[in-house]
Design a protein around this motif. Structure first.
Motif, PDB file in Angstrom:
ATOM      1  N   ARG A  18       0.818  -1.215   0.000  1.00  0.00           N
ATOM      2  CA  ARG A  18       0.000   0.000   0.000  1.00  0.00           C
ATOM      3  C   ARG A  18       0.854   1.269   0.000  1.00  0.00           C
ATOM      4  O   ARG A  18       0.345   2.351  -0.227  1.00  0.00           O
ATOM      5  CB  ARG A  18      -0.991  -0.021   1.156  1.00  0.00           C
ATOM      6  CG  ARG A  18      -0.362   0.083   2.516  1.00  0.00           C
ATOM      7  CD  ARG A  18      -1.419  -0.015   3.623  1.00  0.00           C
ATOM      8  NE  ARG A  18      -0.807  -0.259   4.891  1.00  0.00           N
ATOM      9  CZ  ARG A  18      -0.355  -1.424   5.339  1.00  0.00           C
ATOM     10  NH1 ARG A  18      -0.470  -2.486   4.577  1.00  0.00           N
ATOM     11  NH2 ARG A  18       0.209  -1.543   6.507  1.00  0.00           N
ATOM     12  N   GLN A  19       2.162   1.125   0.247  1.00  0.00           N
ATOM     13  CA  GLN A  19       3.073   2.278   0.178  1.00  0.00           C
ATOM     14  C   GLN A  19       3.836   2.300  -1.144  1.00  0.00           C
ATOM     15  O   GLN A  19       4.819   3.008  -1.274  1.00  0.00           O
ATOM     16  CB  GLN A  19       4.050   2.252   1.350  1.00  0.00           C
ATOM     17  CG  GLN A  19       3.391   2.495   2.687  1.00  0.00           C
ATOM     18  CD  GLN A  19       4.386   2.421   3.837  1.00  0.00           C
ATOM     19  OE1 GLN A  19       5.588   2.392   3.645  1.00  0.00           O
ATOM     20  NE2 GLN A  19       3.868   2.377   5.043  1.00  0.00           N
ATOM     21  N   GLN A  21       3.844   2.712  -5.438  1.00  0.00           N
ATOM     22  CA  GLN A  21       3.177   3.373  -6.555  1.00  0.00           C
ATOM     23  C   GLN A  21       3.975   3.051  -7.812  1.00  0.00           C
ATOM     24  O   GLN A  21       4.985   2.368  -7.744  1.00  0.00           O
ATOM     25  CB  GLN A  21       3.133   4.884  -6.319  1.00  0.00           C
ATOM     26  CG  GLN A  21       4.525   5.479  -6.119  1.00  0.00           C
ATOM     27  CD  GLN A  21       4.494   6.867  -5.528  1.00  0.00           C
ATOM     28  OE1 GLN A  21       3.479   7.318  -5.019  1.00  0.00           O
ATOM     29  NE2 GLN A  21       5.608   7.558  -5.596  1.00  0.00           N
ATOM     30  N   GLU A  87      -7.096  -5.442  -2.303  1.00  0.00           N
ATOM     31  CA  GLU A  87      -5.846  -4.675  -2.286  1.00  0.00           C
ATOM     32  C   GLU A  87      -4.610  -5.576  -2.332  1.00  0.00           C
ATOM     33  O   GLU A  87      -3.535  -5.146  -2.731  1.00  0.00           O
ATOM     34  CB  GLU A  87      -5.802  -3.777  -1.047  1.00  0.00           C
ATOM     35  CG  GLU A  87      -4.635  -2.822  -1.031  1.00  0.00           C
ATOM     36  CD  GLU A  87      -4.629  -1.926   0.184  1.00  0.00           C
ATOM     37  OE1 GLU A  87      -4.278  -2.415   1.280  1.00  0.00           O
ATOM     38  OE2 GLU A  87      -4.968  -0.746   0.033  1.00  0.00           O
ATOM     39  N   THR A  90      -3.790  -5.280  -5.913  1.00  0.00           N
ATOM     40  CA  THR A  90      -3.897  -4.011  -6.631  1.00  0.00           C
ATOM     41  C   THR A  90      -3.068  -2.883  -6.042  1.00  0.00           C
ATOM     42  O   THR A  90      -2.899  -1.855  -6.696  1.00  0.00           O
ATOM     43  CB  THR A  90      -5.367  -3.546  -6.698  1.00  0.00           C
ATOM     44  OG1 THR A  90      -5.877  -3.395  -5.360  1.00  0.00           O
ATOM     45  CG2 THR A  90      -6.218  -4.529  -7.478  1.00  0.00           C
ATOM     46  N   ALA A  91      -2.548  -3.048  -4.837  1.00  0.00           N
ATOM     47  CA  ALA A  91      -1.821  -1.945  -4.206  1.00  0.00           C
ATOM     48  C   ALA A  91      -0.507  -1.642  -4.926  1.00  0.00           C
ATOM     49  O   ALA A  91      -0.189  -0.486  -5.177  1.00  0.00           O
ATOM     50  CB  ALA A  91      -1.575  -2.246  -2.732  1.00  0.00           C
ATOM     51  N   HIS A 165       5.530  -8.250  -4.437  1.00  0.00           N
ATOM     52  CA  HIS A 165       5.003  -6.954  -4.862  1.00  0.00           C
ATOM     53  C   HIS A 165       6.184  -6.065  -5.219  1.00  0.00           C
ATOM     54  O   HIS A 165       7.155  -5.974  -4.454  1.00  0.00           O
ATOM     55  CB  HIS A 165       4.200  -6.309  -3.732  1.00  0.00           C
ATOM     56  CG  HIS A 165       2.989  -7.102  -3.357  1.00  0.00           C
ATOM     57  ND1 HIS A 165       1.726  -6.709  -3.676  1.00  0.00           N
ATOM     58  CD2 HIS A 165       2.855  -8.290  -2.718  1.00  0.00           C
ATOM     59  CE1 HIS A 165       0.854  -7.607  -3.238  1.00  0.00           C
ATOM     60  NE2 HIS A 165       1.526  -8.581  -2.650  1.00  0.00           N
TER      61      HIS A 165
END
Length: 190
Positions: A18-19, A21, A87, A90-91, A165
């Motif tokens: 989640r951190q 991008q 998530e 998808t994160a 990820h």
């Protein structure tokens, strides 16, 4: 004794998806990462692992599969919890599932084959970190759920060793204390 590899390994930290991008690795970078990931100890040269790459809209499709399996087992789950399950895929802008396909072999124990798949995950993480990307290696319930594995096209004897990820960190990962070696190292014969 210091060199770039030692410095990279000493500073390596996982970053929560989640951190992360974009950008994700380019196709050329991804090919390099997967090539490096596959260069692990592999007793018998069995290659008891393979990769599934989730990028772009495929992450959403995988997220829906995971959320549906979770909802089937947890009908009381609210939308916030289902969003958290989605998530998982998808994160981060790129997710690579490392699939372990350890199987009975006359000379190579299955546990060695599973360890080889784990080494693939670690090589992938280190290589991505060396390219400047943030990473995390996770499993979770969905790595073992047969409905999810079937939907992802895994054979009955295959399991997910980890979802790696990969993305760009939106913030610097927190520095964590290093393990106390005196608590985890014993010297044989002393």
């Amino acid at each position: 004794m210091s060199n770039a590899t030692i410095e990279l390994l000493s500073a390596r930290r996982s970053v929560p998806a989640r951190q992360m991008q974009g950008p994700a690795p380019s196709e050329e970078q991804l090919r390099t990462l997967l090539t490096i990931a596959a260069r692990v100890p592999d007793h018998g040269k069995l290659a008891p692992w393979r990769f599934i790459v989730f990028s772009g809209e495929a992450r959403e499709k995988a997220a829906q599969i995971i959320a549906a399996a979770f909802a089937a087992d947890n009908p009381e789950a609210d939308e916030k919890r289902l969003a958290a399950e989605r998530e998982r895929m998808t994160a981060a802008p790129l997710v690579v599932a490392v699939v372990s396909r350890a199987a009975p072999h006359p000379k190579i124990p299955e546990w060695e084959q599973v360890l080889s798949a784990g080494a693939v995950c670690m090589n992938l993480i280190v290589a991505a970190n060396a390219m400047g990307f943030a990473t995390s290696w996770v499993t979770g319930w969905c790595a073992y759920d047969r409905r999810v594995l079937d939907a992802f096209g895994l054979a009955p004897d295959e399991r997910i060793a980890g979802f790696v990820h990969i993305g760009t960190a939106s913030e610097k990962p927190a520095d964590r204390p290093r393990p106390d070696l005196s608590a985890i190292v014993t010297r044989f014969g002393e």
